[in-house]
Scaffold this motif. Structure first.
Motif, PDB file in Angstrom:
ATOM      1  N   ALA A  31      39.538  30.714  37.760  1.00 10.34           N
ATOM      2  CA  ALA A  31      39.888  31.830  37.791  1.00 10.34           C
ATOM      3  C   ALA A  31      39.521  32.499  39.146  1.00 10.34           C
ATOM      4  CB  ALA A  31      38.740  32.688  36.987  1.00 10.34           C
ATOM      5  N   ALA A  32      38.594  32.080  39.895  1.00  7.47           N
ATOM      6  CA  ALA A  32      38.139  32.233  41.062  1.00  7.47           C
ATOM      7  C   ALA A  32      39.198  31.937  42.254  1.00  7.47           C
ATOM      8  CB  ALA A  32      36.792  31.594  41.714  1.00  7.47           C
ATOM      9  N   SER A  33      39.615  30.648  41.988  1.00 10.18           N
ATOM     10  CA  SER A  33      40.858  30.293  42.899  1.00 10.18           C
ATOM     11  C   SER A  33      42.028  31.247  42.854  1.00 10.18           C
ATOM     12  CB  SER A  33      41.253  28.732  42.642  1.00 10.18           C
ATOM     13  OG  SER A  33      41.936  28.723  41.189  1.00 10.18           O
ATOM     14  N   LYS A  34      42.709  31.707  41.700  1.00  9.18           N
ATOM     15  CA  LYS A  34      43.607  32.646  41.521  1.00  9.18           C
ATOM     16  C   LYS A  34      43.133  33.871  42.205  1.00  9.18           C
ATOM     17  CE  LYS A  34      46.165  29.901  39.107  1.00  9.18           C
ATOM     18  NZ  LYS A  34      47.047  29.297  40.035  1.00  9.18           N
ATOM     19  N   ALA A  35      41.884  34.476  42.081  1.00 12.91           N
ATOM     20  CA  ALA A  35      41.691  35.517  42.751  1.00 12.91           C
ATOM     21  C   ALA A  35      41.825  35.341  44.299  1.00 12.91           C
ATOM     22  CB  ALA A  35      39.951  36.161  42.295  1.00 12.91           C
ATOM     23  N   GLU A  36      41.240  34.372  44.874  1.00 13.01           N
ATOM     24  CA  GLU A  36      41.042  33.933  46.327  1.00 13.01           C
ATOM     25  C   GLU A  36      42.734  33.877  46.749  1.00 13.01           C
ATOM     26  OE1 GLU A  36      39.895  33.776  49.915  1.00 13.01           O
ATOM     27  OE2 GLU A  36      38.631  33.981  48.231  1.00 13.01           O
ATOM     28  N   ALA A  37      43.600  33.375  45.939  1.00 11.21           N
ATOM     29  CA  ALA A  37      44.817  33.161  46.321  1.00 11.21           C
ATOM     30  C   ALA A  37      45.777  34.555  46.394  1.00 11.21           C
ATOM     31  CB  ALA A  37      45.761  32.137  45.337  1.00 11.21           C
TER      32      ALA A  37
END
Length: 71
Positions: free
Chosen positions: A60-66
């Motif tokens: 989820a954090a990687s999606k937010a960062e992207a």
């Protein structure tokens, strides 16, 4: 114990919590896992599966960062 190697207990979460964290449907979660785009669940009982919370939260954090990198 070496303080540089602090470990955190592994917390397993069930499907309703995975859906809550990600906002994804059940079908999407399983489809993405099969396609290698989401963490795989693990068997925790004869008829029960769970995900590792840290892996789901990292996804989820990687999606937010992207999203932050979008123009």
């Amino acid at each position: 114990m070496n303080t540089a190697q602090k470990t955190h207990p592994i917390e397993c979460i069930r499907l309703p919590e995975v859906r809550r964290i990600t906002g994804l449907s059940t079908a999407t979660i399983y489809r993405m896992a099969v396609g290698g785009k989401f963490p795989h669940q693990g068997k925790i009982g004869e008829q029960a599966v769970a995900w590792i919370r840290a892996e789901v939260e990292q996804w989820a954090a990687s999606k937010a960062e992207a999203r932050k990198r979008l123009p």
